[in-house]
Design a protein around this motif. Sequence first.
Motif, PDB file in Angstrom:
ATOM      1  N   CYS A 153       0.845  -1.193   0.000  1.00 14.86           N
ATOM      2  CA  CYS A 153       0.000   0.000   0.000  1.00 14.86           C
ATOM      3  C   CYS A 153       0.882   1.245   0.000  1.00 14.86           C
ATOM      4  O   CYS A 153       1.772   1.388   0.845  1.00 14.86           O
ATOM      5  CB  CYS A 153      -0.904  -0.023   1.230  1.00 14.86           C
ATOM      6  SG  CYS A 153      -1.846   1.485   1.471  1.00 14.86           S
ATOM      7  N   CYS A 156       0.363   3.887   3.214  1.00 17.11           N
ATOM      8  CA  CYS A 156       0.963   3.633   4.535  1.00 17.11           C
ATOM      9  C   CYS A 156       2.318   2.951   4.403  1.00 17.11           C
ATOM     10  O   CYS A 156       2.905   2.558   5.404  1.00 17.11           O
ATOM     11  CB  CYS A 156       0.021   2.799   5.395  1.00 17.11           C
ATOM     12  SG  CYS A 156      -0.266   1.136   4.722  1.00 17.11           S
ATOM     13  N   CYS A 179      -4.860   2.661   8.342  1.00 16.01           N
ATOM     14  CA  CYS A 179      -4.770   3.229   6.992  1.00 16.01           C
ATOM     15  C   CYS A 179      -6.097   3.075   6.257  1.00 16.01           C
ATOM     16  O   CYS A 179      -6.607   1.965   6.134  1.00 16.01           O
ATOM     17  CB  CYS A 179      -3.644   2.536   6.227  1.00 16.01           C
ATOM     18  SG  CYS A 179      -3.617   2.978   4.483  1.00 16.01           S
ATOM     19  N   CYS A 182      -5.927   0.762   2.706  1.00 12.15           N
ATOM     20  CA  CYS A 182      -5.807  -0.706   2.692  1.00 12.15           C
ATOM     21  C   CYS A 182      -6.556  -1.355   3.844  1.00 12.15           C
ATOM     22  O   CYS A 182      -6.555  -2.584   3.967  1.00 12.15           O
ATOM     23  CB  CYS A 182      -4.330  -1.091   2.747  1.00 12.15           C
ATOM     24  SG  CYS A 182      -3.543  -0.582   4.290  1.00 12.15           S
ATOM     25  N   GLY A 186      -1.924  -3.244   4.905  1.00 13.03           N
ATOM     26  CA  GLY A 186      -0.630  -2.840   4.332  1.00 13.03           C
ATOM     27  C   GLY A 186      -0.476  -3.240   2.879  1.00 13.03           C
ATOM     28  O   GLY A 186       0.583  -3.035   2.283  1.00 13.03           O
TER      29      GLY A 186
HETATM   30 ZN   LIG Z   1      -2.317   1.185   3.682  1.00 13.63          ZN
END
Ligand SMILES: [Zn+2]
Length: 337
Positions: A153, A156, A179, A182, A186
Amino acid sequence: MVKDYYNILEVDRSASERDIKKSYRNLSKKYHPDKNPDNKESEDKFKEVAEAYSILSDKEKRGNYDTFGDPNGQPQNPFGDMGDMNDIFSQFFGGGRNPFGGRGSRRKKGGDIRINVHMTLEDMYNGEHKTIKYRRNKKCGTCDGTGGESTTCGNCKGHGVVNQIQKTPMGRVQSTVTCPSCGGTGKIITNPCGDCSSNGVISSEERLSFDIPKGIMDGESLRVTGKGNSIKDGVDGDLFINIIEKPHPTFRRSGLDIHQRVNLSYKDLVLGSPIEVDTIDGKIRMTVKSGTQVGSMLRVPQKGFIRDNQRGDMIVEVWLDIPKEVTEEEKKIIETL
Ligand SMILES: [Zn+2]
Ligand SMILES: [Zn+2]
């Protein structure tokens, strides 16, 4: 090991609140460290007495202790540490223990599944090898539980969290939030897995074979680690097998003992008689002594449940079989008694 708090406080189980308090005062005076300097034994005793008093002086804790043998109201697990059971099952199922499932783990865990297994008293006595079928969310084999091909992602940088700066009357405050791009994973899925609709799990029917140990009791449960629901990017949940006892036509279990009622004739009770009774593992012959009273409990040692190298007894409750109809001839005979 559960302590005998009544014994420690030197009172009996029916002791009143006042008796308990009185005994506690006497004993704590007797073992007080001021009176017994450098005496480890009386120091331990002093602590033990205080612990016993803290349980028995508390109505709720005392009630739980009397009922369950545990002041916190949980029945003692008769099989000891459940960890042992897990080890048995893990070995049995090929050691599926998840290395991320340890203490302090931040990974999500899939939901646990509970399944009721109804057993006859005979099967509980003998132990049983059981095979069950049930549905669970299982890791998708096509994408290996990832939900599809993905990239890190960008929002983040794969951390799953981002820093957020908020303006408040106190000034600028920085906080960390999940985040939004996502959802905390991540990763951004670029090529969703078609088989699981990028969920990472699919619903599937499981077949599971396991052994239920001898002597298991109604209400106990067995845990099979990792056989609950899987979850994307997380640890598998557990399966709990709850044991439920089916009612038995003649036997009633009480701990390790088995009770049953046996109807006998007036003649057998008055004159005594050999009788044949069922036990959990076959018929036995026993003798009813002459003059046996209705309501007597005849104890047949070592014919109950077996568990932890102990065996309970069979308790035969004697009942009188009163005939509903008697012939004229029988009437005469009875009247001459
Ligand atoms: Zn993210
Ligand atoms: Zn998939």
